[in-house]
Design a protein around this motif. Structure first.
Motif, mmCIF file in Angstrom:
data_model
loop_
_atom_site.group_PDB
_atom_site.id
_atom_site.type_symbol
_atom_site.label_atom_id
_atom_site.label_comp_id
_atom_site.label_asym_id
_atom_site.label_seq_id
_atom_site.Cartn_x
_atom_site.Cartn_y
_atom_site.Cartn_z
ATOM 1 N N PHE A 35 -27.994 -42.329 48.204
ATOM 2 C CA PHE A 35 -28.119 -41.469 47.033
ATOM 3 C C PHE A 35 -29.298 -41.898 46.168
ATOM 4 O O PHE A 35 -30.126 -41.079 45.756
ATOM 5 C CB PHE A 35 -26.818 -41.510 46.233
ATOM 6 C CG PHE A 35 -26.845 -40.726 44.955
ATOM 7 C CD1 PHE A 35 -26.951 -39.349 44.970
ATOM 8 C CD2 PHE A 35 -26.759 -41.359 43.730
ATOM 9 C CE1 PHE A 35 -26.976 -38.617 43.780
ATOM 10 C CE2 PHE A 35 -26.785 -40.654 42.544
ATOM 11 C CZ PHE A 35 -26.885 -39.268 42.572
ATOM 12 N N TYR A 36 -29.397 -43.196 45.887
ATOM 13 C CA TYR A 36 -30.434 -43.653 44.975
ATOM 14 C C TYR A 36 -31.821 -43.679 45.606
ATOM 15 O O TYR A 36 -32.834 -43.494 44.918
ATOM 16 C CB TYR A 36 -30.077 -45.022 44.390
ATOM 17 C CG TYR A 36 -29.284 -44.849 43.127
ATOM 18 C CD1 TYR A 36 -29.916 -44.718 41.905
ATOM 19 C CD2 TYR A 36 -27.902 -44.734 43.166
ATOM 20 C CE1 TYR A 36 -29.195 -44.493 40.745
ATOM 21 C CE2 TYR A 36 -27.180 -44.505 42.022
ATOM 22 C CZ TYR A 36 -27.821 -44.385 40.816
ATOM 23 O OH TYR A 36 -27.111 -44.145 39.677
ATOM 24 N N MET A 37 -31.893 -43.894 46.897
ATOM 25 C CA MET A 37 -33.199 -43.874 47.541
ATOM 26 C C MET A 37 -33.765 -42.463 47.640
ATOM 27 O O MET A 37 -34.934 -42.280 47.978
ATOM 28 C CB MET A 37 -33.120 -44.526 48.921
ATOM 29 C CG MET A 37 -33.044 -46.031 48.856
ATOM 30 S SD MET A 37 -33.204 -46.810 50.462
ATOM 31 C CE MET A 37 -33.312 -48.541 49.996
ATOM 32 N N GLY A 44 -15.768 -43.948 39.251
ATOM 33 C CA GLY A 44 -15.350 -43.326 40.503
ATOM 34 C C GLY A 44 -14.887 -44.350 41.518
ATOM 35 O O GLY A 44 -13.882 -44.156 42.213
ATOM 36 N N CYS A 45 -15.591 -45.469 41.581
ATOM 37 C CA CYS A 45 -15.241 -46.531 42.530
ATOM 38 C C CYS A 45 -13.862 -47.109 42.229
ATOM 39 O O CYS A 45 -13.048 -47.312 43.143
ATOM 40 C CB CYS A 45 -16.302 -47.624 42.471
ATOM 41 S SG CYS A 45 -15.978 -49.037 43.541
ATOM 42 N N ASP A 54 -25.554 -44.286 34.428
ATOM 43 C CA ASP A 54 -25.256 -44.025 35.837
ATOM 44 C C ASP A 54 -24.356 -45.122 36.413
ATOM 45 O O ASP A 54 -23.441 -44.850 37.189
ATOM 46 C CB ASP A 54 -26.543 -43.956 36.656
ATOM 47 C CG ASP A 54 -27.122 -42.552 36.713
ATOM 48 O OD1 ASP A 54 -26.651 -41.686 35.950
ATOM 49 O OD2 ASP A 54 -28.047 -42.331 37.513
ATOM 50 N N LEU A 55 -24.628 -46.354 36.046
ATOM 51 C CA LEU A 55 -23.843 -47.474 36.559
ATOM 52 C C LEU A 55 -22.376 -47.328 36.186
ATOM 53 O O LEU A 55 -21.485 -47.509 37.031
ATOM 54 C CB LEU A 55 -24.397 -48.788 36.003
ATOM 55 C CG LEU A 55 -23.652 -50.060 36.410
ATOM 56 C CD1 LEU A 55 -23.707 -50.268 37.919
ATOM 57 C CD2 LEU A 55 -24.229 -51.274 35.683
ATOM 58 N N TRP A 56 -22.075 -46.967 34.917
ATOM 59 C CA TRP A 56 -20.678 -46.827 34.501
ATOM 60 C C TRP A 56 -19.994 -45.650 35.204
ATOM 61 O O TRP A 56 -18.814 -45.725 35.532
ATOM 62 C CB TRP A 56 -20.586 -46.680 32.986
ATOM 63 C CG TRP A 56 -21.156 -47.840 32.224
ATOM 64 C CD1 TRP A 56 -22.020 -47.795 31.175
ATOM 65 C CD2 TRP A 56 -20.923 -49.240 32.465
ATOM 66 N NE1 TRP A 56 -22.348 -49.063 30.754
ATOM 67 C CE2 TRP A 56 -21.681 -49.973 31.526
ATOM 68 C CE3 TRP A 56 -20.150 -49.948 33.394
ATOM 69 C CZ2 TRP A 56 -21.693 -51.358 31.477
ATOM 70 C CZ3 TRP A 56 -20.159 -51.345 33.342
ATOM 71 C CH2 TRP A 56 -20.919 -52.021 32.398
ATOM 72 N N VAL A 81 -22.573 -38.258 40.282
ATOM 73 C CA VAL A 81 -22.725 -39.716 40.270
ATOM 74 C C VAL A 81 -21.354 -40.390 40.382
ATOM 75 O O VAL A 81 -21.172 -41.344 41.146
ATOM 76 C CB VAL A 81 -23.454 -40.170 38.992
ATOM 77 C CG1 VAL A 81 -23.535 -41.697 38.928
ATOM 78 C CG2 VAL A 81 -24.854 -39.567 38.937
ATOM 79 N N ALA A 82 -20.364 -39.874 39.640
ATOM 80 C CA ALA A 82 -19.009 -40.421 39.741
ATOM 81 C C ALA A 82 -18.435 -40.201 41.129
ATOM 82 O O ALA A 82 -17.724 -41.066 41.669
ATOM 83 C CB ALA A 82 -18.104 -39.778 38.687
ATOM 84 N N GLY A 83 -18.730 -39.053 41.737
ATOM 85 C CA GLY A 83 -18.256 -38.781 43.094
ATOM 86 C C GLY A 83 -18.865 -39.729 44.112
ATOM 87 O O GLY A 83 -18.186 -40.162 45.054
#
Length: 248
Positions: free
Chosen positions: A158-160, A84-85, A77-79, A134-136
């Motif tokens: 998103f993560y919460m 996207g960032c 998920d981090l990558w 996730v990329a978005g």
């Protein structure tokens, strides 16, 4: 852009306090440094000066907590978030060059207050999470990070909303923000927006920021999640209110 040696003592004092409080919030919640620091720093340093100081100090602040975070993070998920960032961040920085400093100042405050309001209201995404989403989310964070210096809100919301342990959520947000700092320093260097005086100020502010991170990390206990979130919301809201025009 004011430099370290031209700042009034009062202004430097406010920056040091904001750096420490931002680190404290980041240490026990995994986020919040920008939302605490930027509303205070933007009126003093201007948009790019505030972002540069924040980014330099923020590269050092979370170091004491990185090892623990790396063991908890969802690396795939981090990558995706970072991909996207990296694509959207330069667009946000270009947009920042087209707005007035006052617009940036107030935008930072309103985004921070909006973030607190959404979290307090308990608004969450409840649908199915897909890889492209996730990329978005990372791209949206990069755009917001470039134009307002605050990449965190989109990723945090998103993560919460996801059914993950609080330690995983905290680690993913913390590490995403560290890599965001590396990306934005690279892009700002290419734009000619990184100055020696601005970097020096960031290094000075890294000291109280690291101390805040260490204290926050020491205080962090997963079973007291509600208490930490409440404290983070209060500090973010107070910092955001300090940047609004009603205070001059």
């Amino acid at each position: 852009m004011p430099d370290l040696f031209s700042l009034a003592p009062e202004g430097l004092g406010w920056l040091i306090a904001a750096a420490f409080l931002g680190g404290l919030v980041r240490g026990f919640s995994g986020f919040g440094t920008a939302m605490v620091f930027l509303p205070v720093a933007a009126p003093i340093l201007g948009p790019f000066g505030a972002i540069l100081a924040l980014t330099i100090m923020d590269l050092f602040g979370p170091l004491p907590n990185l090892r623990q975070a790396w063991g908890s993070v969802e690396k795939s998920d981090l990558w995706r978030l970072l991909t996207g960032c990296a694509l959207a961040l330069p667009v946000g920085l270009w947009m920042l060059t087209r707005v007035e400093p006052e617009v940036f100042r107030y935008a930072v405050s309103f985004v921070s207050l909006g973030m607190v309001a959404v979290l307090l209201l308990g608004l969450r995404y409840r649908g199915t999470v897909r890889r492209g989403m996730v990329a978005g989310i990372g791209a949206a964070a990069g755009l917001l990070g470039g134009v307002a210096g605050i990449p965190g809100p989109v990723v945090i919301l998103f993560y919460m909303s996801r059914p993950l342990p609080v330690a995983v959520i905290r680690a993913t947000i913390l590490l995403f923000l560290v890599f965001f700092d590396i990306l934005i320093v690279g892009y700002m260097t290419g734009m000619g927006r990184v100055t020696a005086s601005g970097a020096a100020l960031g290094l000075v502010l890294a000291v109280p920021n690291v101390l805040g991170n260490v204290l926050g990390g020491y205080l962090f206990q997963p079973e007291q999640e509600r208490l930490y979130r409440a404290a983070a919301y209060v500090l973010i809201a107070l910092a955001a209110l300090s940047g609004l025009p009603v205070w001059g």
